[in-house]
Design a protein around this motif. Structure first.
Motif, PDB file in Angstrom:
ATOM      1  N   THR A   1       0.831  -1.208   0.000  1.00 50.22           N
ATOM      2  CA  THR A   1       0.000   0.000   0.000  1.00 50.22           C
ATOM      3  C   THR A   1       0.869   1.262   0.000  1.00 50.22           C
ATOM      4  OG1 THR A   1      -1.798  -1.120   1.162  1.00 50.22           O
ATOM      5  CG2 THR A   1      -1.768   1.289   1.245  1.00 50.22           C
ATOM      6  N   LEU A   2       1.886   1.280   0.855  1.00 44.61           N
ATOM      7  CA  LEU A   2       2.757   2.458   0.943  1.00 44.61           C
ATOM      8  C   LEU A   2       3.546   2.653  -0.360  1.00 44.61           C
ATOM      9  CD1 LEU A   2       4.108   2.124   4.598  1.00 44.61           C
ATOM     10  CD2 LEU A   2       2.570   3.893   3.706  1.00 44.61           C
TER      11      LEU A   2
ATOM     12  N   GLN B   1       2.670   1.651  -3.458  1.00 45.69           N
ATOM     13  CA  GLN B   1       1.759   2.105  -4.508  1.00 45.69           C
ATOM     14  C   GLN B   1       1.376   3.571  -4.307  1.00 45.69           C
ATOM     15  OE1 GLN B   1      -1.223  -0.925  -3.947  1.00 45.69           O
ATOM     16  NE2 GLN B   1      -0.453  -2.182  -5.643  1.00 45.69           N
ATOM     17  N   ARG B   2       1.226   3.976  -3.074  1.00 48.80           N
ATOM     18  CA  ARG B   2       0.907   5.372  -2.780  1.00 48.80           C
ATOM     19  C   ARG B   2       2.086   6.277  -3.147  1.00 48.80           C
ATOM     20  NH1 ARG B   2      -0.743   6.045   3.213  1.00 48.80           N
ATOM     21  NH2 ARG B   2      -2.407   4.659   2.445  1.00 48.80           N
TER      22      ARG B   2
ATOM     23  N   ARG C   1       2.128   6.731  -6.959  1.00 50.37           N
ATOM     24  CA  ARG C   1       0.876   7.168  -7.577  1.00 50.37           C
ATOM     25  C   ARG C   1       0.928   8.626  -8.019  1.00 50.37           C
ATOM     26  NH1 ARG C   1      -3.944   6.692  -3.577  1.00 50.37           N
ATOM     27  NH2 ARG C   1      -2.839   8.496  -2.707  1.00 50.37           N
TER      28      ARG C   1
ATOM     29  N   GLY D   1      -1.105  11.887  -8.405  1.00 45.69           N
ATOM     30  CA  GLY D   1      -2.299  12.409  -7.753  1.00 45.69           C
ATOM     31  C   GLY D   1      -3.355  12.854  -8.750  1.00 45.69           C
TER      32      GLY D   1
ATOM     33  N   GLU E   1      -5.344  15.802  -4.967  1.00 42.60           N
ATOM     34  CA  GLU E   1      -4.408  14.921  -4.281  1.00 42.60           C
ATOM     35  C   GLU E   1      -2.986  15.169  -4.782  1.00 42.60           C
ATOM     36  OE1 GLU E   1      -5.536  10.910  -4.776  1.00 42.60           O
ATOM     37  OE2 GLU E   1      -7.369  11.068  -3.588  1.00 42.60           O
TER      38      GLU E   1
ATOM     39  N   GLY F   1       2.706  11.194  -5.466  1.00 44.42           N
ATOM     40  CA  GLY F   1       3.557  10.455  -4.542  1.00 44.42           C
ATOM     41  C   GLY F   1       5.013  10.841  -4.731  1.00 44.42           C
TER      42      GLY F   1
ATOM     43  N   SER G   1       6.513   9.379  -7.856  1.00 41.75           N
ATOM     44  CA  SER G   1       5.704   9.422  -9.078  1.00 41.75           C
ATOM     45  C   SER G   1       6.477   9.952 -10.278  1.00 41.75           C
ATOM     46  CB  SER G   1       4.453  10.281  -8.853  1.00 41.75           C
ATOM     47  OG  SER G   1       4.818  11.620  -8.545  1.00 41.75           O
TER      48      SER G   1
END
Length: 351
Positions: free
Chosen positions: A19-20, A22-23, A26, A28, A32, A35, A38
């Motif tokens: 999860t961390l 992928q965040r 990511r 935004g 948002e 990341g 990104s």
């Protein structure tokens, strides 16, 4: 014999880690934020993933991987020491070990930006100082003029050489031209491979220009340069005479075509360059080393222009090239390089 895996594939990472990560990667949407990772190039993302997967593989194999823990909470002096010893037992080089720990540090940085990375930073610094390259790079550095002169002599001989057929001759000419291109304009293998006629490579007023958008370069900056005349002539011969033989009636915009009539892969260009350079110069010169050859020549023969070297090497960060140079303008650096060396030699000859 089945080789035991030493890395933990992404689907087996603890849920919190996945999860961390992928965040962090990511992009935004709407309000948002993006990341921290990104903006990374895909190759960088894969490299850091590889290093972090190695770390999780170590923790898993030593029964120290707690699924509920946060990535940063697993970092300790004892575990990091064990990680290094574990990799040493696998006979990994000091350079590879330093790279894996650096990847781990980068992964933690983007997954948990506020985490304490003191132990990691200290270990990375120590390992970098202890690096012993498995192949002495300095012994393989050649002057760009020597590279260009050697491969042009080879290009001149290819049309008259005995070959099994014209398609094989065309392949030899293509590989030699790729080396001439890299000796004259030392850009990254990714960009060399992707060159497409009419898109990246165009002719204007008798001069060939190569251009890449910011999105196509690792440092996310536009790249543009002209090809020197001593290379342009051979490029035209390849395009007009040999490339059609390789295409076999197929239509592709890519410059480099394999003997199967399809665009060449990055790996194929890499190995063909290594193989031919070893034949011509006595040892392998991989595509990455061409930039080092150019930068080393600049530092030695034109120290007043060493500010251009970071851009020649294609590094956006000054830290990456601190052992060589500082940043400057890519276009001016590449296009002035041979002119500078010629002027220096000419002035020495007349004094």
């Amino acid at each position: 014999m089945i080789r035991q895996r030493t890395s933990l594939s992404f689907e087996l990472w603890p849920e919190k880690d996945r999860t961390l990560w992928q965040r962090a990667c990511r992009t935004g949407v709407f309000l948002e934020p993006d990341g921290p990772a990104s903006h990374w190039a895909e190759a960088t993302r894969k490299q850091v993933t590889k290093g972090y997967a190695k770390w999780l593989g170590y923790l898993g194999s030593t029964e120290q991987l707690e699924d509920s823990s946060s990535p940063s909470s697993r970092i300790s002096k004892d575990r990091l020491t064990g990680f290094v010893a574990w990799m040493e037992a696998q006979k990994l080089s000091s350079v590879t070990i330093a790279s894996r720990v650096t990847d781990l540090a980068e992964a933690i940085r983007v997954m948990e930006p506020d985490a304490d990375r003191t132990h990691l930073a200290s270990l990375v610094s120590t390992l970098r100082k202890r690096e012993v390259p498995s192949r002495a790079k300095h012994a393989r550095i050649l002057h760009p003029d020597q590279l260009l002169k050697g491969v042009i002599g080879h290009l001149e001989e290819i049309p008259a050489r005995d070959c099994l057929n014209e398609k094989i001759r065309a392949g030899h000419y293509r590989d030699a031209l790729a080396i001439a291109f890299m000796a004259a304009r030392p850009i990254r293998l990714k960009n060399i491979t992707s060159i497409a006629l009419g898109q990246h490579l165009v002719q204007q007023d008798g001069t060939w220009f190569c251009r890449f958008t910011a999105a196509e370069t690792k440092e996310r900056r536009p790249l543009s340069f002209s090809l020197p005349h001593e290379v342009a002539g051979y490029l035209e011969t390849y395009i007009e005479r040999y490339r059609p033989l390789l295409l076999k009636g197929n239509e592709y915009p890519e410059l480099w075509i394999s003997i199967r009539g399809t665009p060449m892969s990055r790996q194929a260009i890499y190995w063909n360059t290594c193989r031919l350079s070893e034949t011509l110069f006595g040892h392998r010169i991989n595509p990455h080393l061409f930039r080092d050859c150019t930068a080393s020549a600049l530092a030695t023969e034109a120290p007043d222009h060493v500010l251009a070297a970071a851009r020649i090497l294609g590094h956006a960060s000054l830290d990456t090239t601190l052992t060589y140079y500082e940043q400057s303008d890519m276009i001016a650096a590449v296009e002035r390089f041979h002119d500078i060396l010629f002027s220096l030699k000419h002035s020495k000859a007349t004094t």
